[in-house]
Design an enzyme around this catalytic site. Structure first.
Site, PDB file in Angstrom:
ATOM      1  N   CYS A 119       3.155   8.683   1.313  1.00  0.00           N
ATOM      2  CA  CYS A 119       3.550   7.742   2.358  1.00  0.00           C
ATOM      3  C   CYS A 119       3.808   6.391   1.686  1.00  0.00           C
ATOM      4  CB  CYS A 119       2.408   7.656   3.370  1.00  0.00           C
ATOM      5  SG  CYS A 119       2.700   6.465   4.654  1.00  0.00           S
TER       6      CYS A 119
ATOM      7  N   SER B  36       8.916   6.268  16.066  1.00  0.00           N
ATOM      8  CA  SER B  36       7.564   5.997  16.510  1.00  0.00           C
ATOM      9  C   SER B  36       7.629   5.615  17.989  1.00  0.00           C
ATOM     10  CB  SER B  36       7.042   4.841  15.653  1.00  0.00           C
ATOM     11  OG  SER B  36       5.677   4.757  15.730  1.00  0.00           O
ATOM     12  N   LEU B  37       7.280   6.548  18.846  1.00  0.00           N
ATOM     13  CA  LEU B  37       7.494   6.366  20.286  1.00  0.00           C
ATOM     14  C   LEU B  37       6.278   5.690  20.937  1.00  0.00           C
ATOM     15  CD1 LEU B  37       9.852   7.189  22.133  1.00  0.00           C
ATOM     16  CD2 LEU B  37       8.549   9.234  22.710  1.00  0.00           C
TER      17      LEU B  37
ATOM     18  N   CYS C  38      -1.649   2.082   7.896  1.00  0.00           N
ATOM     19  CA  CYS C  38      -0.985   1.108   7.044  1.00  0.00           C
ATOM     20  C   CYS C  38      -1.548  -0.293   7.253  1.00  0.00           C
ATOM     21  CB  CYS C  38       0.529   1.143   7.240  1.00  0.00           C
ATOM     22  SG  CYS C  38       1.094   0.551   8.822  1.00  0.00           S
TER      23      CYS C  38
ATOM     24  N   GLU D 151       0.824  -1.209   0.000  1.00  0.00           N
ATOM     25  CA  GLU D 151       0.000   0.000   0.000  1.00  0.00           C
ATOM     26  C   GLU D 151       0.859   1.262   0.000  1.00  0.00           C
ATOM     27  OE1 GLU D 151      -3.322  -1.925   3.004  1.00  0.00           O
ATOM     28  OE2 GLU D 151      -2.360  -0.046   3.516  1.00  0.00           O
TER      29      GLU D 151
ATOM     30  N   ASN E 238      -5.689   5.010  14.512  1.00  0.00           N
ATOM     31  CA  ASN E 238      -6.639   4.571  13.499  1.00  0.00           C
ATOM     32  C   ASN E 238      -7.108   3.202  13.962  1.00  0.00           C
ATOM     33  OD1 ASN E 238      -7.820   5.081  10.968  1.00  0.00           O
ATOM     34  ND2 ASN E 238      -5.842   5.710  10.182  1.00  0.00           N
TER      35      ASN E 238
ATOM     36  N   CYS F   9       3.563  -4.496  15.980  1.00  0.00           N
ATOM     37  CA  CYS F   9       3.005  -3.469  16.861  1.00  0.00           C
ATOM     38  C   CYS F   9       1.503  -3.741  16.968  1.00  0.00           C
ATOM     39  CB  CYS F   9       3.241  -2.070  16.305  1.00  0.00           C
ATOM     40  SG  CYS F   9       4.986  -1.708  16.084  1.00  0.00           S
TER      41      CYS F   9
ATOM     42  N   CYS G 275      -1.327  -2.075  14.808  1.00  0.00           N
ATOM     43  CA  CYS G 275      -1.052  -1.928  13.383  1.00  0.00           C
ATOM     44  C   CYS G 275      -1.556  -3.131  12.579  1.00  0.00           C
ATOM     45  CB  CYS G 275       0.453  -1.776  13.190  1.00  0.00           C
ATOM     46  SG  CYS G 275       0.977  -1.868  11.478  1.00  0.00           S
TER      47      CYS G 275
ATOM     48  N   CYS H  13       5.278  -6.965   7.980  1.00  0.00           N
ATOM     49  CA  CYS H  13       6.261  -6.456   8.932  1.00  0.00           C
ATOM     50  C   CYS H  13       6.402  -7.453  10.069  1.00  0.00           C
ATOM     51  CB  CYS H  13       5.812  -5.105   9.482  1.00  0.00           C
ATOM     52  SG  CYS H  13       7.012  -4.374  10.603  1.00  0.00           S
TER      53      CYS H  13
ATOM     54  N   GLY I   3       5.864  -1.871   6.781  1.00  0.00           N
ATOM     55  CA  GLY I   3       7.237  -2.320   7.013  1.00  0.00           C
ATOM     56  C   GLY I   3       8.062  -1.398   7.877  1.00  0.00           C
ATOM     57  N   GLU I   4       9.184  -1.920   8.330  1.00  0.00           N
ATOM     58  CA  GLU I   4      10.142  -1.164   9.154  1.00  0.00           C
ATOM     59  C   GLU I   4      11.331  -0.819   8.249  1.00  0.00           C
ATOM     60  OE1 GLU I   4      10.921   0.248  12.342  1.00  0.00           O
ATOM     61  OE2 GLU I   4      12.664   0.655  11.095  1.00  0.00           O
TER      62      GLU I   4
END
Ligand code: SF4
Length: 358
Positions: free
Chosen positions: A107, A216-217, A334, A94, A292, A118, A121, A114, A161-162
């Site tokens: 983006c 990304s904290l 994402c 995406e 989201n 998380c 996500c 991934c 992805g990271e």
């Protein structure tokens, strides 16, 4: 089929070598790079300044477009456009176009799926499938440029992805997008966003990469961070902040901390205070993003609690931005379109690289 090289994998000097081997003059590379990145040609027969035989040769040696659009959703509220692409091996990724006043942000994804899982996500639920190639990363930008209402002002690696776990391809793609002979995209407007992969942050600092870094904290203490981001076990918050300080000392560039706000989890005044404390340790900007929501475990904050949180950090932090709920109506986080598509079980036929080259 897979052995055909994607021309978007090549840096300008590599393309130069290719033409030199063919005995072509040096100016050819400029013409081709401009055709690829400024004019956005999608087929080699569009390069009319080249001889027919050279165009033919390029088409034999390279692929120019390696994927196709599978699905697109545009928010009627703010124009945010989410795109689902099908790659040459049938896999899907995406990308998102976000319009915000004069800003147009692309983006893009760096991996398919991934590994980091998380909890908030949708991509994390897929697991890691594979890394994207340089050409696949670059091509997202070129294909979106054709579709967007205006050219991009910012490119962010915040899709699937990271990026730090596909470091070499991400950096190489970012350099290609920034090349003065091609797209000439400002390096300062390219952001690499990581969930906190410390070796990647240090490497970016040591190599003096000119791109922006976002971390990304999502929680301002280790215990809470661990609850949503399993990677915090390997790279605890304290060490992550040390790496962020190291990055600043080396580069003198402010980091952006992304903070996904989740109702009842990390949106209290106490959390805000901890976040302010962190911002005193590391020169930074803070980007607060209402979650989201992908399920009931992570409810989105109310407008009221969002404003309260923002207010609590605003005074003390160098810069705070609260991202509008861009594309909320189309589930633009994402992995969400991917997940919806999987549910509908759309199974388009495999796309062949060679078909796509013409
Ligand atoms: S938020 Fe980013 S790092 Fe975390 S699982 Fe999703 S794609 Fe991976």
């Amino acid at each position: 089929m897979e052995s055909m090289k994607n021309i978007l994998d090549l840096k300008i000097d590599e393309l130069q070598d290719y033409f030199a081997r063919l005995g072509e003059p040096a100016f050819r590379v400029k013409q081709v790079y401009q055709g690829l990145y400024q004019k956005g040609y999608e087929r080699f027969d569009e390069f009319t300044t080249l001889s027919r035989s050279l165009r033919q040769r390029l088409a034999e040696d390279f692929v120019l477009r390696s994927f196709k659009e599978l699905d697109r959703i545009t928010s009627p509220l703010d124009g945010t456009t989410k795109l689902l692409w099908q790659l040459s091996d049938g896999m899907k990724i995406e990308s998102v176009i976000i319009y915000e006043k004069k800003r147009v942000t692309f983006c893009i994804s760096s991996q398919i799926g991934c590994a980091l899982d998380c909890k908030f996500c949708a991509t994390g639920k897929m697991g890691w499938l594979r890394d994207l190639t340089v050409g696949e990363i670059v091509e997202q930008v070129l294909q979106m440029k054709k579709l967007a209402e205006r050219p991009p002002t910012n490119i962010v690696f915040m899709g699937m992805g990271e990026p730090m776990l596909n470091y070499d391809n991400v950096m190489r793609a970012a350099e290609i997008l920034a090349d003065e002979g091609g797209l000439n995209f400002s390096r300062k407007k390219i952001t690499i966003s990581t969930s906190g992969i410390i070796p990647g942050i240090k490497r970016m600092a040591d190599e003096g990469r000119p791109f922006r870094l976002a971390i990304s904290l999502n929680a301002a203490d280790q215990q809470k961070r661990l609850q949503t981001m399993p990677i915090a076990k390997k790279y605890p918050l304290e060490q992550l902040l040390k790496a962020a300080q190291y990055y600043y000392q080396k580069t003198r560039k402010r980091i952006t901390f992304e903070y996904v706000l989740i109702a009842g989890f990390n949106d209290s005044i106490e959390d805000a205070k901890k976040l302010v404390k962190i911002s005193r340790q590391v020169p930074c900007k803070i980007n607060v993003i209402p979650v989201n929501s992908i399920d009931d475990h992570f409810p989105a904050p109310s407008q009221e609690s969002l404003e309260r949180f923002e207010e609590a950090i605003q005074e003390s932090v160098y810069a705070v931005t609260v991202r509008n709920r861009k594309g909320w109506d189309i589930q633009a986080a994402c992995g969400m379109l991917y997940a919806a598509n999987e549910k509908q079980k759309i199974k388009p036929e495999k796309l062949s690289l060679t078909d796509q080259a013409h």
